[in-house]
Design a protein around this motif. Structure first.
Motif, PDB file in Angstrom:
ATOM      1  N   ILE A  48      -4.013   2.513   6.441  1.00  0.00           N
ATOM      2  CA  ILE A  48      -4.123   2.815   5.015  1.00  0.00           C
ATOM      3  C   ILE A  48      -4.575   4.249   4.813  1.00  0.00           C
ATOM      4  O   ILE A  48      -4.031   4.977   3.979  1.00  0.00           O
ATOM      5  N   MET A  49      -5.567   4.691   5.584  1.00  0.00           N
ATOM      6  CA  MET A  49      -6.048   6.064   5.464  1.00  0.00           C
ATOM      7  C   MET A  49      -4.933   7.049   5.815  1.00  0.00           C
ATOM      8  O   MET A  49      -4.753   8.063   5.142  1.00  0.00           O
TER       9      MET A  49
ATOM     10  N   ILE B 112     -10.609   2.176  -4.891  1.00  0.00           N
ATOM     11  CA  ILE B 112     -10.299   0.784  -4.560  1.00  0.00           C
ATOM     12  C   ILE B 112     -11.595  -0.024  -4.462  1.00  0.00           C
ATOM     13  O   ILE B 112     -12.435   0.267  -3.606  1.00  0.00           O
TER      14      ILE B 112
ATOM     15  N   ASN C 110     -10.138  12.515   3.208  1.00  0.00           N
ATOM     16  CA  ASN C 110      -9.071  11.533   3.002  1.00  0.00           C
ATOM     17  C   ASN C 110      -9.543  10.149   2.561  1.00  0.00           C
ATOM     18  O   ASN C 110      -8.804   9.439   1.900  1.00  0.00           O
ATOM     19  N   MET C 111     -10.731   9.748   2.966  1.00  0.00           N
ATOM     20  CA  MET C 111     -11.247   8.440   2.577  1.00  0.00           C
ATOM     21  C   MET C 111     -12.764   8.502   2.493  1.00  0.00           C
ATOM     22  O   MET C 111     -13.415   9.039   3.391  1.00  0.00           O
TER      23      MET C 111
ATOM     24  N   VAL D 150      -6.838  10.796  -6.184  1.00  0.00           N
ATOM     25  CA  VAL D 150      -7.684   9.811  -5.510  1.00  0.00           C
ATOM     26  C   VAL D 150      -7.421   8.427  -6.105  1.00  0.00           C
ATOM     27  O   VAL D 150      -7.384   8.289  -7.332  1.00  0.00           O
ATOM     28  N   ILE D 151      -7.276   7.436  -5.238  1.00  0.00           N
ATOM     29  CA  ILE D 151      -7.219   6.046  -5.676  1.00  0.00           C
ATOM     30  C   ILE D 151      -8.569   5.423  -5.348  1.00  0.00           C
ATOM     31  O   ILE D 151      -8.996   5.434  -4.193  1.00  0.00           O
TER      32      ILE D 151
ATOM     33  N   LEU E 214      -8.479   8.303  -0.742  1.00  0.00           N
ATOM     34  CA  LEU E 214      -8.842   6.933  -1.085  1.00  0.00           C
ATOM     35  C   LEU E 214     -10.359   6.823  -1.121  1.00  0.00           C
ATOM     36  O   LEU E 214     -11.046   7.360  -0.249  1.00  0.00           O
TER      37      LEU E 214
ATOM     38  N   ILE F 129       0.836  -1.208   0.000  1.00  0.00           N
ATOM     39  CA  ILE F 129       0.000   0.000   0.000  1.00  0.00           C
ATOM     40  C   ILE F 129       0.865   1.250   0.000  1.00  0.00           C
ATOM     41  O   ILE F 129       0.517   2.248  -0.635  1.00  0.00           O
TER      42      ILE F 129
ATOM     43  N   GLY G 280      -2.432   7.409   2.973  1.00  0.00           N
ATOM     44  CA  GLY G 280      -2.990   8.275   1.937  1.00  0.00           C
ATOM     45  C   GLY G 280      -2.893   9.740   2.319  1.00  0.00           C
ATOM     46  O   GLY G 280      -2.464  10.586   1.524  1.00  0.00           O
TER      47      GLY G 280
ATOM     48  N   VAL H 186     -13.282   3.864  -1.396  1.00  0.00           N
ATOM     49  CA  VAL H 186     -13.628   2.450  -1.393  1.00  0.00           C
ATOM     50  C   VAL H 186     -14.960   2.320  -2.123  1.00  0.00           C
ATOM     51  O   VAL H 186     -15.948   2.941  -1.731  1.00  0.00           O
TER      52      VAL H 186
ATOM     53  N   ILE I  35       0.380   3.958  -2.944  1.00  0.00           N
ATOM     54  CA  ILE I  35       0.066   5.362  -2.645  1.00  0.00           C
ATOM     55  C   ILE I  35       1.233   6.267  -3.022  1.00  0.00           C
ATOM     56  O   ILE I  35       1.034   7.340  -3.589  1.00  0.00           O
TER      57      ILE I  35
END
Length: 124
Positions: free
Chosen positions: A64-65, A44, A103-104, A41-42, A75, A27, A68, A77, A31
């Motif tokens: 993970i957050m 996923i 962020n997510m 932005v990824i 990120l 990861i 990022g 999801v 990133i």
């Protein structure tokens, strides 16, 4: 993997199949490479996340957050997370709070995600 421009954001869409994403070195590479390439932005797919992601006691989702955020890459999801939301009040709270931030995000599908981007100022 595909990288496209959407509403002023550079978005990297990951394929729905492949190695499960965990909080380890993969990861960081993902990133870090996205950040270096100018990705904002990824996206996923849920199918790519390791089961540990949905168990907050493992701290995988938070790590993970944080990665990022540290690299300046949001990120998203994408997919159905309702089984995990219904199974854990803590995870449900995490999703709700994440969706309020920058962020997510958790979105049901690509269309919902892209509509969300249309309402936000570009990150860069």
């Amino acid at each position: 993997m595909s990288v496209i421009e959407i509403h002023g954001f550079t978005v990297e869409y990951l394929e729905p199949t492949g190695e499960p994403i965990t909080a380890g070195g993969a990861i960081i590479d993902l990133i870090g490479n996205a950040s270096f390439s100018g990705v904002d932005v990824i996206a996923i797919p849920v199918s790519r996340l390791h089961q540990d992601f949905f168990d907050l006691s493992t701290r995988t989702a938070g790590e993970i957050m944080l990665k990022g955020a540290n690299y300046g890459v949001a990120l998203a999801v994408l997919g159905d997370i309702e089984p995990w939301r219904h199974g854990s009040a803590a995870f449900d709270d995490f999703v709700r709070e994440s969706n309020r931030g920058t962020n997510m995000w958790f979105q049901t599908n690509r269309e919902e995600f892209e509509a969300r981007l249309a309402t936000r100022p570009a990150r860069r």
